[in-house]
Design a protein around this motif. Structure first.
Motif, PDB file in Angstrom:
ATOM      1  N   GLU A 170      12.538  -7.190  -2.723  1.00 36.62           N
ATOM      2  CA  GLU A 170      12.081  -5.910  -3.273  1.00 36.62           C
ATOM      3  C   GLU A 170      12.952  -5.599  -4.482  1.00 36.62           C
ATOM      4  O   GLU A 170      14.168  -5.427  -4.345  1.00 36.62           O
ATOM      5  CB  GLU A 170      12.216  -4.813  -2.212  1.00 36.62           C
ATOM      6  N   VAL A 198      14.140  -3.076  -6.884  1.00 41.51           N
ATOM      7  CA  VAL A 198      14.172  -1.611  -6.928  1.00 41.51           C
ATOM      8  C   VAL A 198      14.377  -1.103  -8.347  1.00 41.51           C
ATOM      9  O   VAL A 198      13.818  -0.074  -8.736  1.00 41.51           O
ATOM     10  CB  VAL A 198      15.280  -1.075  -6.003  1.00 41.51           C
ATOM     11  N   ALA A 245       6.931  -3.016   2.863  1.00 38.21           N
ATOM     12  CA  ALA A 245       6.611  -2.179   1.702  1.00 38.21           C
ATOM     13  C   ALA A 245       5.839  -0.958   2.158  1.00 38.21           C
ATOM     14  O   ALA A 245       4.962  -1.031   3.036  1.00 38.21           O
ATOM     15  CB  ALA A 245       5.772  -2.981   0.712  1.00 38.21           C
ATOM     16  N   ALA A 246       6.167   0.209   1.582  1.00 36.91           N
ATOM     17  CA  ALA A 246       5.463   1.437   1.914  1.00 36.91           C
ATOM     18  C   ALA A 246       4.092   1.440   1.249  1.00 36.91           C
ATOM     19  O   ALA A 246       3.990   1.315   0.028  1.00 36.91           O
ATOM     20  CB  ALA A 246       6.272   2.641   1.457  1.00 36.91           C
ATOM     21  N   VAL A 247       3.037   1.544   2.051  1.00 38.16           N
ATOM     22  CA  VAL A 247       1.691   1.635   1.488  1.00 38.16           C
ATOM     23  C   VAL A 247       1.570   2.949   0.721  1.00 38.16           C
ATOM     24  O   VAL A 247       1.912   4.012   1.232  1.00 38.16           O
ATOM     25  CB  VAL A 247       0.628   1.554   2.612  1.00 38.16           C
ATOM     26  N   GLY A 248       1.102   2.855  -0.504  1.00 39.67           N
ATOM     27  CA  GLY A 248       1.009   4.037  -1.355  1.00 39.67           C
ATOM     28  C   GLY A 248       2.262   4.340  -2.135  1.00 39.67           C
ATOM     29  O   GLY A 248       2.292   5.282  -2.923  1.00 39.67           O
ATOM     30  N   GLY A 249       3.336   3.567  -1.913  1.00 39.30           N
ATOM     31  CA  GLY A 249       4.546   3.742  -2.711  1.00 39.30           C
ATOM     32  C   GLY A 249       5.669   4.456  -2.005  1.00 39.30           C
ATOM     33  O   GLY A 249       6.822   4.346  -2.410  1.00 39.30           O
ATOM     34  N   GLY A 250       5.384   5.226  -0.949  1.00 38.95           N
ATOM     35  CA  GLY A 250       6.456   5.897  -0.215  1.00 38.95           C
ATOM     36  C   GLY A 250       7.014   7.108  -0.930  1.00 38.95           C
ATOM     37  O   GLY A 250       6.611   7.453  -2.044  1.00 38.95           O
ATOM     38  N   GLY A 276      10.119   7.628  -2.083  1.00 40.54           N
ATOM     39  CA  GLY A 276      11.137   7.388  -3.109  1.00 40.54           C
ATOM     40  C   GLY A 276      12.548   7.517  -2.577  1.00 40.54           C
ATOM     41  O   GLY A 276      12.791   8.005  -1.463  1.00 40.54           O
TER      42      GLY A 276
END
Length: 230
Positions: free
Chosen positions: A196, A198, A219-224, A226
């Motif tokens: 990942e 960053v 990985a966070a779906v949608g982006g997480g 932060g």
């Protein structure tokens, strides 16, 4: 797995003069480079580092010492040959403006995976040994300090670009698209499924969030939410 902070050394006299220093001895930080190293060390002071691993060349060891001097626990600087600058062979010590006229220059720009510097190392070999060194230290620190550990690898521009290209899943022929400035910090977390990336080539900003970042996961779906979200 832990989080690795890829730190490029501060500016040197060779950088300022447009000379390809390579592995030449005695290339040290200039005044600007020392200020860059101090700024980077201050950014990292908020993050307890499990280790500081450095290329054996002077400019990286100077930068690494600046980082360690701002650490409360003061981990020792460990040198790692795998993070050493590319061996540019007969290109070493020459002015970049002259190298730009060399017939090999266009291939360095467009097809670096096929480049072996005359009397020196191939860029593919440089990437292989630098990526192997980072992943080896990362795995060892996970065993010793846990998956949430944070550590710094202090290295050179092309070395860090090559490590980032690997983490991004990019072919080495695309690594010239990545910029890594002197004194900058890039962040990679080797998760269970994939690396990942960053951040790349940051030279400002609060890094205190890394204290509580924990190990990389899915990985966070949608982006997480932060970094730093509660």
């Amino acid at each position: 797995m832990p989080t690795v902070l890829l730190v490029r050394h501060g500016r040197t006299t060779a950088n300022a003069d447009g000379v390809l220093a390579g592995r030449a001895p005695g290339v040290r930080l200039d005044d600007v480079g020392r200020d860059q190293a101090a700024r980077t060390a201050q950014r990292l002071a908020a993050v307890p580092l499990a280790a500081v691993v450095s290329s054996p060349l002077e400019r990286c060891r100077e930068t690494a010492r600046a980082v360690v001097d701002q650490q409360a626990g003061a981990p020792p600087v460990v040198t790692e040959d795998g993070l050493c600058e590319c061996d540019y062979g007969r290109w070493q010590g020459r002015a970049l403006r002259d190298l730009a006229k060399d017939p090999l220059w266009p291939q360095v720009q467009s097809q670096p995976s096929a480049v072996t510097f005359p009397g020196g190392e191939s860029l593919a070999a440089m990437q292989a040994r630098s990526v192997a060194a980072v992943r080896r230290h990362d795995a060892a620190l996970a065993q010793e300090h846990g998956e949430g550990a944070v550590w710094a690898a202090v290295a050179h521009g092309d070395v860090i670009k090559a490590v980032l290209a690997d983490a991004l899943g990019m072919h080495l022929d695309l690594f010239q698209r990545i910029a890594v400035g002197p004194g900058s910090v890039s962040i990679v977390r080797y998760g269970p499924h994939r690396p990942e990336v960053v951040a790349t080539s940051t030279d400002a900003g609060d890094l205190a969030w890394l204290r509580d970042a924990g190990p990389a996961g899915d990985a966070a779906v949608g982006g997480g939410p932060g970094a730093g979200a509660s």
